[in-house]
Design an enzyme around this catalytic site. Structure first.
Site, PDB file in Angstrom:
ATOM      1  N   GLU A  45       0.858  -1.184   0.000  1.00 27.93           N
ATOM      2  CA  GLU A  45       0.000   0.000   0.000  1.00 27.93           C
ATOM      3  C   GLU A  45       0.897   1.237   0.000  1.00 27.93           C
ATOM      4  O   GLU A  45       1.638   1.469   0.956  1.00 27.93           O
ATOM      5  CB  GLU A  45      -0.913   0.003   1.218  1.00 27.93           C
ATOM      6  N   ASP A  56      -4.701   8.943  10.604  1.00 27.60           N
ATOM      7  CA  ASP A  56      -3.357   8.397  10.797  1.00 27.60           C
ATOM      8  C   ASP A  56      -2.779   8.789  12.143  1.00 27.60           C
ATOM      9  O   ASP A  56      -2.992   9.895  12.635  1.00 27.60           O
ATOM     10  CB  ASP A  56      -2.425   8.889   9.681  1.00 27.60           C
TER      11      ASP A  56
END
Length: 253
Positions: A45, A56
């Site tokens: 990814e 995140d």
């Protein structure tokens, strides 16, 4: 057949690695991909850095910020990857937020992904209802798999909706917190993994958030098809550089 689908059909637990494109250095992207494939990773990814990465944790946020300062953009990433399929065979996904894709132009972005050989996209802030109504036909036109995320709080009806709209795998977030903040999996998370497995969804699940070593990989894949390592891999890059990738992957087993 899409490379992701081919990989999911293999009789093994899959390991996917996430990293931020353009980190630690702007030109490290392709080198990291080569080293990961050489180390036996099943999928990669590639994180498209964004200035406001809400989902995140601090490790990925810092790497994303550094990559942006290094000069990483959507166009730079596409230029770096233009010849990647001459040397790399495993599935490649781009993971990022919808805003940069929208700015680039959704169809132009999908078309470029298809030209390069990207197999799928993970866009955490693209709701399934908007995807199916406005963008699914585009993704399918260019042979791209769109991967949706579910969490322990996702209602069963929504999980079924996501399963119906998916044609690859479902990204199963191990907890409701941001990435990189878990030290291990407890009873609550293991019960969640089991509960989702018992739903008998048509798409396999790959677990992300909190996988950082062999133990957590094994825990995460007891019921799921695979697991994703992101923050722990980026920490390894930060501390030891690209040259350490092989040793890190051996430690996962």
């Amino acid at each position: 057949m899409n490379r992701i689908v081919q990989k999911l059909q293999k009789d093994k637990k899959l390991l996917s690695i996430y990293f931020s494109a353009g980190y630690p250095n702007l030109d490290d992207t392709v080198t990291i991909i080569h080293e990961l494939e050489k180390s036996g990773v099943d999928m990669i990814e590639i994180g498209l850095p964004f200035s406001d990465p809400l989902a995140d944790g601090p490790t990925i946020q810092e790497s994303s910020t550094a990559a942006l300062k290094n000069g990483m953009t959507t166009r730079v990433l596409f230029d770096q990857l233009k010849n990647i399929r001459q040397t790399v065979e495993i599935p490649l996904l781009i993971m990022g937020y919808f805003n940069p894709i929208l700015q680039y132009g959704v169809e132009q972005f999908c078309q470029k992904c298809a030209e390069i050989g990207i197999d799928g996209l993970i866009i955490p802030d693209l709701p399934v209802a908007i995807y199916t109504k406005e963008y699914q036909s585009l993704f399918e036109k260019y042979g791209l798999i769109n991967v949706f995320l579910i969490t322990p709080q996702t209602k069963e009806a929504r999980i079924r909706q996501i399963d119906n709209a998916s044609n690859g795998f479902i990204y199963m977030v191990s907890s409701a917190s941001v990435t990189g903040s878990q030290s291990g999996f407890g009873t609550t998370q293991n019960d969640y993994f089991k509960r989702i497995a018992e739903m008998n969804l048509k798409n396999p699940q790959i677990v992300g958030f909190g996988i950082h070593d062999k133990t957590t990989f094994t825990q995460a894949t007891t019921y799921a098809k695979g697991a994703i390592i992101g923050s722990a891999f980026i920490k390894q890059l930060t501390q030891n550089g690209v040259k350490s990738i092989g040793d890190f992957m051996k430690s996962i087993g």
